[in-house]
Design an enzyme around this catalytic site. Structure first.
Site, mmCIF file in Angstrom:
data_model
loop_
_atom_site.group_PDB
_atom_site.id
_atom_site.type_symbol
_atom_site.label_atom_id
_atom_site.label_comp_id
_atom_site.label_asym_id
_atom_site.label_seq_id
_atom_site.Cartn_x
_atom_site.Cartn_y
_atom_site.Cartn_z
ATOM 1 N N MET A 149 0.498 33.967 -24.359
ATOM 2 C CA MET A 149 0.797 35.409 -24.251
ATOM 3 C C MET A 149 1.942 35.824 -25.181
ATOM 4 O O MET A 149 2.759 36.668 -24.819
ATOM 5 C CB MET A 149 1.160 35.773 -22.802
ATOM 6 C CG MET A 149 0.039 35.550 -21.822
ATOM 7 S SD MET A 149 0.557 35.779 -20.118
ATOM 8 C CE MET A 149 1.341 34.231 -19.785
ATOM 9 N N ASP B 240 -11.942 37.524 -14.371
ATOM 10 C CA ASP B 240 -10.918 38.075 -15.257
ATOM 11 C C ASP B 240 -11.487 38.471 -16.611
ATOM 12 O O ASP B 240 -12.628 38.162 -16.942
ATOM 13 C CB ASP B 240 -9.805 37.045 -15.466
ATOM 14 C CG ASP B 240 -8.829 37.037 -14.306
ATOM 15 O OD1 ASP B 240 -8.835 37.989 -13.520
ATOM 16 O OD2 ASP B 240 -8.066 36.060 -14.202
ATOM 17 N N LYS C 287 -7.328 42.099 -16.377
ATOM 18 C CA LYS C 287 -6.076 42.747 -16.750
ATOM 19 C C LYS C 287 -6.049 42.863 -18.262
ATOM 20 O O LYS C 287 -6.444 41.943 -18.961
ATOM 21 C CB LYS C 287 -4.887 41.880 -16.310
ATOM 22 C CG LYS C 287 -4.837 41.694 -14.817
ATOM 23 C CD LYS C 287 -4.033 40.470 -14.438
ATOM 24 C CE LYS C 287 -4.168 40.229 -12.951
ATOM 25 N NZ LYS C 287 -3.596 38.948 -12.542
HETATM 26 C C1 LIG Z 1 -2.578 34.916 -18.589
HETATM 27 S S1 LIG Z 1 -2.587 33.512 -19.632
HETATM 28 C C2 LIG Z 1 -3.715 32.511 -18.739
HETATM 29 C C3 LIG Z 1 -3.740 31.078 -19.180
HETATM 30 C C4 LIG Z 1 -4.832 30.281 -18.498
HETATM 31 N N1 LIG Z 1 -4.634 30.228 -17.074
HETATM 32 C C5 LIG Z 1 -4.962 28.872 -19.068
HETATM 33 O O1 LIG Z 1 -4.706 27.890 -18.353
HETATM 34 O O2 LIG Z 1 -5.366 28.762 -20.226
HETATM 35 C C6 LIG Z 1 -3.527 34.115 -20.997
HETATM 36 C C7 LIG Z 1 -3.095 33.492 -22.314
HETATM 37 O O3 LIG Z 1 -3.700 32.220 -22.475
HETATM 38 C C8 LIG Z 1 -3.999 32.013 -23.841
HETATM 39 N N2 LIG Z 1 -5.448 31.871 -23.990
HETATM 40 C C9 LIG Z 1 -6.349 31.810 -23.010
HETATM 41 N N3 LIG Z 1 -7.593 31.603 -23.501
HETATM 42 C C10 LIG Z 1 -7.454 31.522 -24.838
HETATM 43 C C11 LIG Z 1 -8.356 31.318 -25.917
HETATM 44 N N4 LIG Z 1 -9.667 31.121 -25.729
HETATM 45 N N5 LIG Z 1 -7.861 31.290 -27.174
HETATM 46 C C12 LIG Z 1 -6.555 31.462 -27.414
HETATM 47 N N6 LIG Z 1 -5.653 31.685 -26.429
HETATM 48 C C13 LIG Z 1 -6.094 31.697 -25.168
HETATM 49 C C14 LIG Z 1 -3.442 33.207 -24.611
HETATM 50 O O4 LIG Z 1 -2.117 32.897 -24.996
HETATM 51 C C15 LIG Z 1 -3.484 34.276 -23.536
HETATM 52 O O5 LIG Z 1 -2.575 35.326 -23.828
#
Ligand SMILES: C[S@@+](CC[C@H](N)C(=O)[O-])C[C@H]1O[C@@H](n2cnc3c(N)ncnc32)[C@H](O)[C@@H]1O
Length: 256
Positions: free
Chosen positions: A169, A34, A56
């Site tokens: 998100m 991803d 995405k």
């Molecule tokens: C599609 S979701 C996936 C979440 C992922 N499966 C998890 O468990 O962290 C993506 C969202 O996770 C958050 N996110 C993921 N990695 C991040 C990071 N390194 N710093 C800040 N937000 C993060 C943000 O809110 C982003 O829009």
């Protein structure tokens, strides 16, 4: 038919990969990954391993989920070890659930390797605990990506009594989310943190209030975790300590 490993890559810092994830990555024939996956994590694979980007963009799907499912099936028919590498944990807003249902329907063997989710690890790197004795005894994690099509609409009123609210998100809709939370009865002076690119060298933390976000939202770039609640006040109290730790140990993370 090979086996598909649905692997959580953690929030960004490669040191937050699980031992199981590292082992599987080292043996992989193909990795479908991803957008938020760190290059250092991909470099753990052996020479010759195929790296296929199926990322995405924020909100938009560059490759439809059906096409990703089809690719998993295709590569599993050609190779022994196919890794589907996802940011954070595959089952937390990661569509891992849809992928395992598809694989089960198709009779493809699979294994799920949980990852460290951003929802608690990113606040942790910014010095924000989701629970704190006397301050927060409950938390909820919710998507800020507004319901379109098949997604279930968020009932913001339901979160009025939750001490700490974590929104993933939520950057694009932050102003409307803050307004909805105030309308639902949350205190407009409640502190809010946005932690951008958490656990990476570019981590940045913005501290504000619900009222500010509703009236004059601060600059924030995705990916970011939004935390609403009194626990955010801990950030200010431990920030200096985290910064000193970064300087002393070169840990690469601090309170932003
Ligand atoms: C599609 S979701 C996936 C979440 C992922 N499966 C998890 O468990 O962290 C993506 C969202 O996770 C958050 N996110 C993921 N990695 C991040 C990071 N390194 N710093 C800040 N937000 C993060 C943000 O809110 C982003 O829009």
């Amino acid at each position: 038919m090979g086996k598909v490993y649905i692997v959580g890559a953690g929030p960004g810092d490669p040191e937050l990969l699980t031992v199981r994830a590292v082992k599987i990555l080292k043996e992989a024939d193909v990795v479908l990954y991803d957008r938020l996956i760190n290059e250092d994590i991909l470099s753990l694979t052996r020479p010759g391993c195929l790296h296929i980007y199926v990322g995405k963009e924020d909100g938009k799907h560059t490759i439809p989920q059906e096409e990703i499912n089809r690719l998993l099936l295709y590569y599993a028919s050609l190779y022994e070890k196919v890794v589907r590498l996802k940011g954070g944990d595959p089952f937390i807003f990661g569509r891992g659930g849809e992928e395992v249902l598809f694989l089960a329907d198709q009779g493809v063997p699979f294994e799920v390797v949980p990852g460290i989710s951003s929802f608690y690890s990113v606040p942790a790197y910014a010095g924000i605990p989701l629970t704190l004795r006397g301050v927060s005894s409950s938390f909820a994690v919710v998507t800020g990506h507004e319901a379109t099509g098949k997604e279930k609409k968020v009932n913001w009123e339901a979160f009025r009594g939750v001490d700490t609210l974590v929104v993933l998100m939520g950057v694009r809709n932050r102003q409307r989310i803050a307004g909805d939370l105030i309308k639902a009865g949350r205190d407009p002076d409640e502190p809010v943190a946005f932690v951008e690119r958490g656990t990476t060298e570019d981590q940045r933390t913005v501290i504000t209030t619900l009222r500010e976000v509703a009236e004059n939202p601060p600059e924030v770039k995705p990916p970011a975790v939004m935390v609403v609640g009194r626990v955010v006040e801990v950030h200010g109290r431990v920030k200096e300590f985290l910064e000193n730790l970064k300087v002393l140990e070169g840990t690469g993370h601090a309170g932003g």
